[in-house]
Design an enzyme around this catalytic site. Structure first.
Site, PDB file in Angstrom:
ATOM      1  N   TYR A   1     -45.389-105.371  44.948  1.00 27.79           N
ATOM      2  CA  TYR A   1     -44.199-105.825  45.679  1.00 27.79           C
ATOM      3  C   TYR A   1     -43.966-104.926  46.890  1.00 27.79           C
ATOM      4  O   TYR A   1     -43.762-105.406  48.015  1.00 27.79           O
ATOM      5  CB  TYR A   1     -42.974-105.822  44.754  1.00 27.79           C
ATOM      6  N   ASP A   2     -44.029-103.612  46.643  1.00 27.31           N
ATOM      7  CA  ASP A   2     -43.793-102.658  47.736  1.00 27.31           C
ATOM      8  C   ASP A   2     -44.799-102.841  48.862  1.00 27.31           C
ATOM      9  O   ASP A   2     -44.464-102.709  50.039  1.00 27.31           O
ATOM     10  CB  ASP A   2     -43.876-101.219  47.207  1.00 27.31           C
TER      11      ASP A   2
ATOM     12  N   CYS B   1      16.166 -82.619  26.271  1.00 20.98           N
ATOM     13  CA  CYS B   1      16.351 -81.196  26.544  1.00 20.98           C
ATOM     14  C   CYS B   1      17.649 -81.060  27.342  1.00 20.98           C
ATOM     15  O   CYS B   1      17.902 -81.831  28.272  1.00 20.98           O
ATOM     16  CB  CYS B   1      15.171 -80.689  27.373  1.00 20.98           C
TER      17      CYS B   1
ATOM     18  N   CYS C   1      11.334 -75.037  27.989  1.00 23.25           N
ATOM     19  CA  CYS C   1      12.278 -74.028  28.479  1.00 23.25           C
ATOM     20  C   CYS C   1      13.118 -73.388  27.381  1.00 23.25           C
ATOM     21  O   CYS C   1      13.862 -72.442  27.643  1.00 23.25           O
ATOM     22  CB  CYS C   1      13.184 -74.624  29.554  1.00 23.25           C
TER      23      CYS C   1
ATOM     24  N   SER D   1      -7.326-117.667  39.272  1.00 29.65           N
ATOM     25  CA  SER D   1      -7.549-116.845  38.099  1.00 29.65           C
ATOM     26  C   SER D   1      -7.377-117.769  36.899  1.00 29.65           C
ATOM     27  O   SER D   1      -7.225-118.970  37.059  1.00 29.65           O
ATOM     28  CB  SER D   1      -6.566-115.692  38.060  1.00 29.65           C
ATOM     29  N   LEU D   2      -7.420-117.224  35.733  1.00 34.52           N
ATOM     30  CA  LEU D   2      -7.418-118.063  34.540  1.00 34.52           C
ATOM     31  C   LEU D   2      -6.208-117.763  33.675  1.00 34.52           C
ATOM     32  O   LEU D   2      -5.796-116.619  33.549  1.00 34.52           O
ATOM     33  CB  LEU D   2      -8.681-117.778  33.723  1.00 34.52           C
TER      34      LEU D   2
ATOM     35  N   LYS E   1     -13.853-124.657  30.421  1.00 32.55           N
ATOM     36  CA  LYS E   1     -13.432-125.446  31.580  1.00 32.55           C
ATOM     37  C   LYS E   1     -13.703-126.916  31.283  1.00 32.55           C
ATOM     38  O   LYS E   1     -14.787-127.250  30.795  1.00 32.55           O
ATOM     39  CB  LYS E   1     -14.241-125.031  32.819  1.00 32.55           C
TER      40      LYS E   1
ATOM     41  N   GLU F   1     -18.379-120.676  28.651  1.00 30.97           N
ATOM     42  CA  GLU F   1     -19.110-119.556  29.278  1.00 30.97           C
ATOM     43  C   GLU F   1     -18.535-118.248  28.763  1.00 30.97           C
ATOM     44  O   GLU F   1     -17.358-118.198  28.445  1.00 30.97           O
ATOM     45  CB  GLU F   1     -18.887-119.554  30.810  1.00 30.97           C
TER      46      GLU F   1
ATOM     47  N   CYS G   1      13.767 -77.158  23.388  1.00 35.39           N
ATOM     48  CA  CYS G   1      12.808 -77.729  24.328  1.00 35.39           C
ATOM     49  C   CYS G   1      11.523 -76.902  24.305  1.00 35.39           C
ATOM     50  O   CYS G   1      11.583 -75.678  24.445  1.00 35.39           O
ATOM     51  CB  CYS G   1      13.398 -77.741  25.738  1.00 35.39           C
TER      52      CYS G   1
ATOM     53  N   GLU H   1     -19.181-113.376  39.277  1.00 40.38           N
ATOM     54  CA  GLU H   1     -18.663-112.095  38.828  1.00 40.38           C
ATOM     55  C   GLU H   1     -19.731-111.035  39.047  1.00 40.38           C
ATOM     56  O   GLU H   1     -20.870-111.191  38.585  1.00 40.38           O
ATOM     57  CB  GLU H   1     -18.310-112.199  37.335  1.00 40.38           C
TER      58      GLU H   1
ATOM     59  N   LYS I   1      -9.231-114.935  25.087  1.00 41.04           N
ATOM     60  CA  LYS I   1      -9.502-113.496  25.120  1.00 41.04           C
ATOM     61  C   LYS I   1      -9.733-112.947  23.719  1.00 41.04           C
ATOM     62  O   LYS I   1      -9.118-113.402  22.757  1.00 41.04           O
ATOM     63  CB  LYS I   1      -8.298-112.768  25.739  1.00 41.04           C
TER      64      LYS I   1
ATOM     65  N   ASP J   1     -16.543-109.104  32.351  1.00 41.08           N
ATOM     66  CA  ASP J   1     -15.488-108.197  32.768  1.00 41.08           C
ATOM     67  C   ASP J   1     -15.992-107.402  33.968  1.00 41.08           C
ATOM     68  O   ASP J   1     -16.465-106.289  33.842  1.00 41.08           O
ATOM     69  CB  ASP J   1     -15.143-107.265  31.602  1.00 41.08           C
TER      70      ASP J   1
ATOM     71  N   LYS K   1     -16.836-114.662  29.322  1.00 43.54           N
ATOM     72  CA  LYS K   1     -16.009-114.155  30.417  1.00 43.54           C
ATOM     73  C   LYS K   1     -16.426-112.728  30.715  1.00 43.54           C
ATOM     74  O   LYS K   1     -16.099-111.800  29.972  1.00 43.54           O
ATOM     75  CB  LYS K   1     -14.532-114.223  30.059  1.00 43.54           C
TER      76      LYS K   1
ATOM     77  N   TYR L   1     -23.410-112.896  38.026  1.00 44.13           N
ATOM     78  CA  TYR L   1     -23.564-114.222  37.435  1.00 44.13           C
ATOM     79  C   TYR L   1     -22.621-115.143  38.192  1.00 44.13           C
ATOM     80  O   TYR L   1     -21.449-114.809  38.389  1.00 44.13           O
ATOM     81  CB  TYR L   1     -23.210-114.224  35.947  1.00 44.13           C
TER      82      TYR L   1
ATOM     83  N   ASP M   1     -44.531-103.554  40.572  1.00 47.15           N
ATOM     84  CA  ASP M   1     -43.647-102.988  41.596  1.00 47.15           C
ATOM     85  C   ASP M   1     -44.453-102.522  42.800  1.00 47.15           C
ATOM     86  O   ASP M   1     -44.047-102.676  43.947  1.00 47.15           O
ATOM     87  CB  ASP M   1     -42.860-101.797  41.028  1.00 47.15           C
ATOM     88  N   ALA M   2     -45.642-101.955  42.514  1.00 51.93           N
ATOM     89  CA  ALA M   2     -46.480-101.435  43.603  1.00 51.93           C
ATOM     90  C   ALA M   2     -46.942-102.566  44.520  1.00 51.93           C
ATOM     91  O   ALA M   2     -46.925-102.440  45.740  1.00 51.93           O
ATOM     92  CB  ALA M   2     -47.678-100.683  43.030  1.00 51.93           C
TER      93      ALA M   2
ATOM     94  N   CYS N   1      14.998 -76.219  33.301  1.00 50.46           N
ATOM     95  CA  CYS N   1      13.755 -76.562  32.600  1.00 50.46           C
ATOM     96  C   CYS N   1      12.652 -76.879  33.612  1.00 50.46           C
ATOM     97  O   CYS N   1      12.762 -77.803  34.405  1.00 50.46           O
ATOM     98  CB  CYS N   1      13.993 -77.775  31.698  1.00 50.46           C
TER      99      CYS N   1
HETATM  100  C1  9MJ Z   1     -15.917-114.780  34.349  1.00 56.53           C
HETATM  101  N1  9MJ Z   1     -15.177-113.749  34.695  1.00 56.53           N
HETATM  102  O1  9MJ Z   1     -16.948-114.640  33.729  1.00 56.53           O
HETATM  103  C2  9MJ Z   1     -14.353-117.629  35.704  1.00 56.53           C
HETATM  104  N2  9MJ Z   1     -15.468-116.091  34.748  1.00 56.53           N
HETATM  105  O2  9MJ Z   1     -13.366-119.612  36.721  1.00 56.53           O
HETATM  106  C3  9MJ Z   1     -16.031-117.297  34.417  1.00 56.53           C
HETATM  107  N3  9MJ Z   1     -14.432-116.316  35.544  1.00 56.53           N
HETATM  108  C4  9MJ Z   1     -13.365-118.296  36.520  1.00 56.53           C
HETATM  109  N4  9MJ Z   1     -15.331-118.253  35.016  1.00 56.53           N
HETATM  110  C5  9MJ Z   1     -12.315-119.913  37.518  1.00 56.53           C
HETATM  111  N5  9MJ Z   1     -17.104-117.463  33.621  1.00 56.53           N
HETATM  112  C6  9MJ Z   1     -11.664-118.765  37.824  1.00 56.53           C
HETATM  113  C7  9MJ Z   1     -12.332-117.735  37.195  1.00 56.53           C
END
Ligand code: 9MJ
Length: 674
Positions: free
Chosen positions: A38-39, A428, A413, A84-85, A292, A115, A410, A175, A316, A119, A117, A225, A35-36, A434
Site C-alpha cells: 500500500y505504501d 459549620c 476550622c 437527537s433521539l 427507527k 441498530e 467543622c 457517529e 437505553k 456512544d 446506539k 459508522y 501495508d508495504a 472557616c
Molecule cells: C447512534 N448514535 O448510533 C442515531 N445513532 O438517528 C444511530 N444515532 C440517530 N442512529 C437519528 N444508530 C438521530 C440520531
C-alpha cells in the site's frame, strides 16, 4: 507544465487502487495487499503529484492529512436539523413508543430498523458529486462546527464515493467513535508522551475530533459508522431506512453490519435483549439500541416533536452499577458551610469512568442506607450524574463496623456545627473564619455566571488561600504578577493572563455582582430580579425585609438572608474593598446603570427551561428576563411554563406530572412576541 497522458492515466489508476485498498482495509476489514505494498502505491502517487502538481485534487488518497492548523473552527448551519433521539429506559417505555406509533399510523404492526446506539459524536458528511466537501459536528442541532480537515483524516470516511446513482448532493450522518482497542492504544501513546489520559472512549473521540491541528487528529484511531441521511438532492433514495443504509454501503460508506429490520415490539425487544447480552463483547461502547420506523412514508406521517423524530427511539441500557468497598467517609464543607459526607471508594470502573468518590448527601441518607466504613456497597453512575451509593451489601459487613456520625466540629476550622430542626443539612458555624467556606466563596465569586474570572480555577483558589495571599474576594484584585508567578504550576505568562482576566472582570453588571456575593438563597434568577427591581446596589443594601418581600418571588426566608448578609460588618468591608475606586485602594468594580424594564409582559411568570434549544439557553433566559419573567432551575407547582428543547431531562416529566404548561421553543418565542 503539460501533463503527459501516460502520467494522467497512471495517476487515475493509482487513485482507484488506493481508494479500493483503503476501503477494503478500513471499511470491509478485508485487505488484499500488505501495508508495504500500500505504501509503495501511495509513494508512487505522491511522486507523480509532486512532479505534476496539476494532478493534485482534494479527493486524492494522498490528501487525507496535510491541512494547516486552524485558529478556530468555522460555523456550519445545518440545512436540515440534526435530530437527537427520545429515550426509553424500560420495556414499558418502549411499549408506549410502539403503541403511539401504531395508533398514529393506524397499523397493527410496524417494521423497525434496529441498530446499536454508538456512544461517540454525531457528524454530518456532505458529498457533492460524490466528493467529500464538508464535515460538521452536530453542535446544537442547528449549528455545528466545521471539522472537515479533521474528518478527512478518518480512514473509514471515503473522500470520494463510488458506485451507481450517487445523488448530486448527499448529506450522510453518522457517529465518530473510538474502539476499545483504539482507545487503549491512544492512552498508551498519551502516557508515553506525558500527555493527558482520557477517561473514556467518548471523551477521547470528542477531544480528538476537536483538535485545531488536523495532524494530531490524524494520529487518533477514529472510526465512523453511518446511520442515516440529511439533505439529498439530485438523486433517488430507497423507500426504507434499511434500504437507504444498503445504498450507503454500496457507495462505500461504513455502515454497521448488523442493522436488522425487525417486526413489532417483539422484534425490538428481542434485538434489545440480544445487544444487552453482547454489549460487553462488542469492540466499542454502546449505550443502548435505536429503533427507527423503517418505511419513510410512515416516518413522514409521524413527523417530529420538539427536536426528536416521533418515528425513532433509543432504548437505553440501565445505569451501570458496580460493587466496591467504602474505604472511608470524608466530610466536605461547602460555601454556605453545609457539611456533605462523601464515601471514599476502592476505585471502580462504572458507567465509563473510574469512580473513587460517591456522595452520601447527609446524615439522614446515611442512616437510611446505613452505610459504614469498610462496607461493600453498590455504586451507580448514569451519564454525567454524580455517582451515588445505592445500597449496602450487609451480608458482607465486617464485625464491629461502626455507624457513621457527622462530627460536631467543622473538620476544616473546628467551629461548632449546627443542624436546624427539620432540616437535613448540618452546617459549620465558622462563617468566614472557616477556610473551606472562604475558598468555596471565592470559587463561586470567580465562576462563569458570577464574575467570570478566566484562569482562576479551584486549585489556584486553594493555593491562594493556603498561602494567605487572599483572605476574601476583596483581596483578589490586589494580586500582582510576581505574587502569582511564584505559585505552584503558575508561570509569568499564566500569572499575567490572570491579572488581565481580573482587570477585565472589573467591568461587570449589577446582577452578576449581586450573584457573585454568594448571599444564601440568592441564585442567578433572584440576583437578576433584585438588580432590576432596585436598579442600584445602594438601594438593595438599604432595603428592609418588608421592602424586599414586596417584590414578587422574594419570600420571607430570602428577604431575611439578604438583610442578614448586609448586617454583617465583614461583608460590608469586602463590598467596600470591591467597589471603592482604585485611587482609594479599592478594586474599582463597576457596572452600567440598570434600565428598569418598562415593558414587562411576562412579569410575575416563572419559566423553567430544559433540553437543548436552537439558541444558547442563556440567550433565551435573557430574553425572558428582559420581558420581566423569572427563570427558575427546577419545576414546582409555582412554575407557569416549562420550555422544552431537545433531550429534555426529568424536568419535562415533572412538568407533565404537575400539569404545568409545556412550550416548545417556537411557542415560547411567540409568547415573547417574537
Ligand atoms: C447512534 N448514535 O448510533 C442515531 N445513532 O438517528 C444511530 N444515532 C440517530 N442512529 C437519528 N444508530 C438521530 C440520531
Amino acid at each position: 507544465m503539460t501533463v503527459p497522458a501516460s502520467a494522467r492515466k497512471r495517476a487515475r489508476e493509482l487513485h482507484a487502487q488506493l481508494h479500493e485498498h483503503n476501503y477494503r482495509y478500513y471499511v470491509l476489514d478485508d485487505p488484499v495487499i500488505s501495508d508495504a505494498q500500500y505504501d509503495e502505491l501511495l509513494r508512487e502517487l505522491q511522486a507523480l503529484e509532486r512532479h505534476y502538481p496539476e494532478l493534485l485534487s482534494t479527493d486524492s488518497p494522498t490528501q487525507r492529512i496535510g491541512a494547516a492548523p486552524l485558529k478556530a473552527f468555522g460555523e456550519v448551519r445545518h440545512e436540515q436539523r440534526m435530530l437527537s433521539l427520545d429515550n426509553a429506559f424500560s420495556d414499558e417505555e418502549l411499549a408506549d413508543f410502539d403503541r403511539r406509533v401504531r395508533e398514529l399510523l393506524e397499523a397493527d404492526t410496524v417494521d423497525y430498523a434496529a441498530e446499536p446506539k454508538l456512544d461517540g459524536l454525531a457528524v454530518s458528511l456532505l458529498y457533492r458529486d460524490g466528493v467529500l466537501v464538508r464535515a460538521a459536528t452536530r453542535g446544537d442541532g442547528s449549528t455545528g462546527e466545521d471539522v472537515t480537515q479533521n474528518v478527512r483524516t478518518i480512514a473509514s470516511v471515503p473522500l470520494k464515493l463510488s458506485g451507481n446513482r450517487i445523488p448530486g448532493t448527499l448529506e450522510v450522518r453518522g457517529e465518530v467513535y473510538l474502539s476499545h482497542q483504539g482507545f487503549a492504544a491512544l492512552n498508551a501513546q498519551q502516557q508515553a508522551a506525558g500527555q493527558k489520559i482520557f477517561v473514556n472512549p467518548r471523551n477521547a473521540a470528542a477531544g480528538s475530533l476537536r483538535q485545531l491541528d488536523p495532524a494530531i487528529t490524524a494520529q487518533r484511531p477514529l472510526e465512523i459508522y453511518c446511520y442515516g441521511v440529511g439533505l439529498v438532492d439530485g438523486g433517488k433514495l430507497a423507500g426504507t431506512h434499511t434500504g437507504i443504509l444498503e445504498q450507503l454501503r454500496g457507495w462505500r460508506l461504513r455502515v454497521y453490519q448488523d442493522v436488522r429490520c425487525v417486526t413489532g415490539l417483539e422484534g425490538c425487544t428481542a434485538y434489545y435483549r440480544d445487544y444487552e447480552q453482547r454489549r460487553e463483547q462488542l469492540p466499542f461502547d454502546i449505550d443502548g439500541v435505536v429503533f427507527k420506523v423503517d418505511r419513510l412514508d410512515q416516518q413522514d406521517v409521524l413527523g417530529f416533536v420538539a427536536r426528536a423524530p416521533r418515528w425513532a427511539i433509543a432504548r437505553k441500557f440501565p445505569a451501570q452499577q458496580r460493587e466496591t468497598v467504602v474505604l472511608g467517609i470524608d466530610v466536605q464543607v461547602g460555601r454556605t458551610g453545609a457539611l456533605t459526607p462523601v464515601a471514599r471508594l476502592e476505585p471502580v470502573f462504572v458507567g465509563g469512568v473510574t469512580v473513587t468518590n460517591a456522595t452520601l448527601h447527609n446524615q439522614d441518607e446515611i442512616d437510611r442506607k446505613d452505610v459504614r466504613v469498610g462496607d461493600t456497597v453498590i455504586v451507580r453512575r448514569a451519564g454525567d450524574v454524580i455517582p451515588e451509593v445505592v445500597k449496602v451489601n450487609t451480608g458482607l459487613r465486617k464485625q464491629g463496623a461502626r455507624r457513621f456520625h457527622m462530627p460536631d466540629r467543622c473538620p476544616v476550622c473546628g467551629s461548632h456545627v449546627e443542624r436546624v430542626e427539620g432540616e437535613a443539612v448540618t452546617r459549620c458555624s465558622g462563617g468566614l473564619y472557616c477556610a473551606a467556606q472562604r475558598k468555596e466563596g471565592i470559587k463561586h465569586f470567580a465562576s462563569r455566571k458570577a464574575m467570570d474570572i478566566e484562569g482562576l480555577g479551584d486549585k489556584l483558589v486553594e493555593q491562594l488561600v493556603d498561602a494567605q495571599l487572599v483572605r476574601d474576594v476583596g483581596d483578589l484584585y490586589a494580586l500582582s504578577v510576581e505574587q502569582l508567578a511564584g505559585l505552584e504550576r503558575m508561570a509569568e505568562k499564566s500569572a499575567t493572563n490572570l491579572v488581565d482576566a481580573l482587570e477585565k472582570s472589573r467591568d461587570t453588571t449589577l446582577e452578576r455582582f449581586i450573584y457573585a456575593l454568594g448571599i444564601r438563597e440568592v441564585g442567578e434568577a433572584t440576583a437578576q430580579i433584585l438588580a432590576q427591581q432596585f436598579g442600584n446596589f445602594e438601594a438593595l443594601m438599604a432595603a428592609d425585609t418588608d421592602t424586599l418581600q414586596s417584590i414578587h418571588d422574594v419570600g420571607p426566608v430570602v428577604a431575611q438572608r439578604i438583610v442578614d448578609f448586609f448586617a454583617e460588618q465583614h461583608n460590608l468591608d469586602v463590598i467596600r474593598k470591591l467597589t471603592a475606586g482604585k485611587s482609594q485602594g479599592g478594586a474599582g468594580l463597576h457596572w452600567p446603570a440598570v434600565k428598569k424594564s418598562a415593558h414587562a409582559p411576562l412579569a410575575g411568570k416563572t419559566f423553567v427551561i430544559t433540553g437543548t434549544l436552537s439558541m444558547p439557553r442563556d440567550e433565551l433566559k435573557k430574553r425572558l428576563q428582559a420581558a420581566g419573567a423569572r427563570v427558575a432551575g427546577s419545576v414546582s407547582k409555582k412554575t407557569d411554563y416549562v420550555v422544552v428543547g431537545d433531550d429534555p431531562g426529568s424536568k419535562y416529566d415533572k412538568a407533565v406530572e404537575l400539569g404545568v404548561e409545556v412550550l416548545d421553543e417556537a411557542g415560547c418565542l411567540q409568547l415573547l412576541g417574537e
